[in-house]
Design a protein around this motif. Structure first.
Motif, short mmCIF file in Angstrom:
data_model
loop_
_atom_site.label_atom_id
_atom_site.label_comp_id
_atom_site.label_asym_id
_atom_site.label_seq_id
_atom_site.Cartn_x
_atom_site.Cartn_y
_atom_site.Cartn_z
N LYS A 10 17.73 -6.23 16.80
CA LYS A 10 16.59 -5.56 17.44
C LYS A 10 15.88 -4.65 16.43
N ILE A 11 16.65 -3.91 15.65
CA ILE A 11 16.06 -2.98 14.68
C ILE A 11 15.36 -3.74 13.57
N ILE A 12 15.98 -4.80 13.07
CA ILE A 12 15.41 -5.53 11.92
C ILE A 12 14.11 -6.23 12.31
N THR A 13 14.00 -6.63 13.58
CA THR A 13 12.78 -7.28 14.06
C THR A 13 11.60 -6.32 13.99
N LYS A 14 11.86 -5.03 14.22
CA LYS A 14 10.79 -4.04 14.25
C LYS A 14 10.49 -3.44 12.87
N THR A 15 11.25 -3.85 11.86
CA THR A 15 11.06 -3.29 10.52
C THR A 15 9.83 -3.88 9.85
N ASP A 16 8.97 -2.99 9.35
CA ASP A 16 7.70 -3.38 8.73
C ASP A 16 7.87 -3.44 7.21
N LEU A 17 7.33 -4.47 6.58
CA LEU A 17 7.43 -4.63 5.13
C LEU A 17 6.13 -4.28 4.41
N ASP A 18 5.13 -3.81 5.12
CA ASP A 18 3.82 -3.58 4.51
C ASP A 18 3.87 -2.57 3.37
N PHE A 19 4.60 -1.47 3.57
CA PHE A 19 4.70 -0.44 2.53
C PHE A 19 6.16 -0.25 2.14
N GLN A 20 6.44 -0.30 0.83
CA GLN A 20 7.80 -0.15 0.35
C GLN A 20 7.85 0.91 -0.75
N ARG A 21 8.90 1.71 -0.74
CA ARG A 21 9.06 2.77 -1.71
C ARG A 21 9.36 2.22 -3.09
N VAL A 155 -0.67 8.30 -0.98
CA VAL A 155 -2.02 7.73 -1.02
C VAL A 155 -1.97 6.22 -0.82
N ASN A 156 -1.02 5.56 -1.47
CA ASN A 156 -0.88 4.11 -1.29
C ASN A 156 -0.62 3.76 0.18
N LEU A 157 0.22 4.56 0.83
CA LEU A 157 0.53 4.33 2.24
C LEU A 157 -0.70 4.55 3.12
N GLU A 158 -1.44 5.61 2.85
CA GLU A 158 -2.61 5.93 3.66
C GLU A 158 -3.73 4.91 3.48
N LYS A 159 -3.90 4.40 2.27
CA LYS A 159 -5.04 3.53 1.96
C LYS A 159 -4.66 2.05 1.82
N GLY A 160 -3.38 1.73 1.94
CA GLY A 160 -2.97 0.34 1.78
C GLY A 160 -3.13 -0.17 0.36
N LEU A 161 -2.92 0.72 -0.62
CA LEU A 161 -3.10 0.36 -2.03
C LEU A 161 -1.75 0.10 -2.70
N ARG A 162 -1.81 -0.39 -3.93
CA ARG A 162 -0.59 -0.63 -4.71
C ARG A 162 -0.77 -0.07 -6.13
N ILE A 163 -1.31 1.11 -6.24
CA ILE A 163 -1.48 1.74 -7.55
C ILE A 163 -0.09 2.01 -8.13
N PRO A 164 0.19 1.52 -9.35
CA PRO A 164 1.54 1.67 -9.91
C PRO A 164 1.82 3.09 -10.40
N LYS A 165 3.10 3.38 -10.60
CA LYS A 165 3.48 4.68 -11.14
C LYS A 165 3.14 4.75 -12.63
#
Length: 396
Positions: A10-21, A155-165
């Motif tokens: 149940k938990i894994i079904t609700k897990t979102d992959l859009d933003f990852q640390r 910022v990446n999370l808020e804007k849906g970006l993937r600016i690298p470190k």
């Protein structure tokens, strides 16, 4: 055990992959025993569930995530779980909130030794308990420490970006081009104030306007439950320690006078210094010293900061802007670098660079060494040795 499988699905079904640390790519996931520590609310559970969803898609029966505060463990042991899971063809067992299970480190050691076919990942929000037990697992476990969101991740999370470190060396040598490139994609100063106030803990997206109350609840749990249980912290002093945290947040970077503080709080000097060390251990404060080596438990810190700027807004009344700037810089740099207090500047990084932190009009003295810089708030792009303060939020 079936109830644990059902809850995991149940938990894994609700897990979102859009933003990852960014830590996701740094962990060596193939190791047999991995520990992930971090303060409450920084996103450890989400990180692990995302890993499970990515790596075990289509073969979910080979993995299992459990939280050790589940009622199932009132009548079953960790070893029982590992034994059943192994016999059913399990490969990866994830144990969340291990500090809520008595003798967890001993049982994890036994599982590691006697079930070589299993890989184990464990997490703990109680940094103090992990520190207590780390010696038992030090020869076996790869330990990773997770922090809150960096400004870049926010910022990446808020804007849906993937600016690298960006590396620190790159910032010091090429900050104008880097800040110009990032500023062509977002307006960093638009996001910086909101990050300082409530962007460090990922749960801000769930709590919204009530984020400060949730941060206060985390602080109360550490002071009123974890410290008394794990460090014999006298709960009678909790109101005074809360008052001290508030003073730190409202002060120009706080230089502790231990004698006066001990008189004000009503505890002796030795006990106060011990408590200051506990606050640092539990990630409520960052204690700054002139050296990064040879620090004893009873050594007075030269400066005291809250661990992150969100704590200042949750605990303070009149947050000092200079304090916020320095707290942000120290927080973002401490993740991967050594930070100490030099005589003639605000911070020394890796025993090499010296950085003065201030507003947009801050300037270095005319005669300054080549490795001296300014981290200036309120500017989008720097010039010369003046670097935008926000850019140091792109280090992780």
């Amino acid at each position: 055990m079936q109830v644990l499988y059902e809850l995991y699905r149940k938990i894994i079904t609700k897990t979102d992959l859009d933003f990852q640390r960014s830590l996701m790519d740094e962990i060596q996931w193939d190791r047999r025993l991995i520990g992930i520590t971090g303060a409450r609310g920084v996103g450890k559970t989400t990180l692990i569930l995302q890993h499970l969803k990515k790596e075990y898609a289509g073969r979910e029966e080979q993995s299992l995530y459990v939280s050790l505060d589940h009622i199932w463990f009132a009548t079953h042991s960790l070893v029982d779980l590992a034994d059943q899971f192994s016999k059913q063809g399990g490969v990866l067992l994830v144990l969340d909130e291990v500090h809520k299970y008595p003798n967890w480190s001993r049982e994890i050691k036994n599982i590691y030794d006697f079930y070589p076919e299993l890989n184990l990942i464990f997490t703990g929000s109680s940094l103090l308990e992990i520190l207590n037990a780390s010696a038992d697992l030090s020869r076996r476990a790869f330990i990773y420490q997770m922090t809150g969101l960096s400004f870049r991740e926010y910022v990446n999370l808020e804007k849906g970006l993937r600016i690298p470190k960006i590396s620190l060396e790159e910032i010091f040598t090429n900050h104008i081009a880097l800040a110009t490139e990032i500023s062509s994609q977002i307006r960093p100063l638009q996001f910086f104030p909101s990050y300082l106030e409530n962007g460090y803990y990922p749960f801000y997206r769930d709590f919204g306007d009530f984020t400060a109350q949730q941060i206060s609840a985390v602080v109360n749990l550490i002071l009123e439950v974890e410290l008394p249980q794990l460090r014999k912290f006298d709960i009678a002093y909790v109101p005074k320690i809360k008052q001290l945290l508030s003073i730190i947040s409202d002060s120009v970077p706080f230089i502790p006078n231990v004698s006066k503080l001990s008189q004000k709080i009503g505890i002796n000097r030795t006990t106060l210094l011990t408590y200051l060390n506990y606050l640092h251990e539990s990630k409520l404060t960052t204690n700054l010293y002139s050296s990064s080596t040879g620090i004893s438990l009873l050594q007075k810190p030269e400066k005291l900061y809250l661990e992150n700027t969100n704590l200042a807004f949750a605990l303070g009344n009149n947050v000092d802007v200079g304090n916020l700037r320095e707290t942000f810089f120290l927080n973002q740099l401490s993740h991967n670098h050594s930070v100490t207090l030099p005589v003639e500047s605000d911070f020394r990084i890796d025993q090499r660079w010296k950085v003065e932190v201030g507003g947009r009009n801050k300037d270095l003295p005319k005669a300054n060494p080549i490795d001296d810089f300014i981290a200036a708030d309120g500017i989008e792009v720097g010039f010369g040795k003046k670097i935008p303060l926000w850019l140091f939020g792109y280090l992780y």
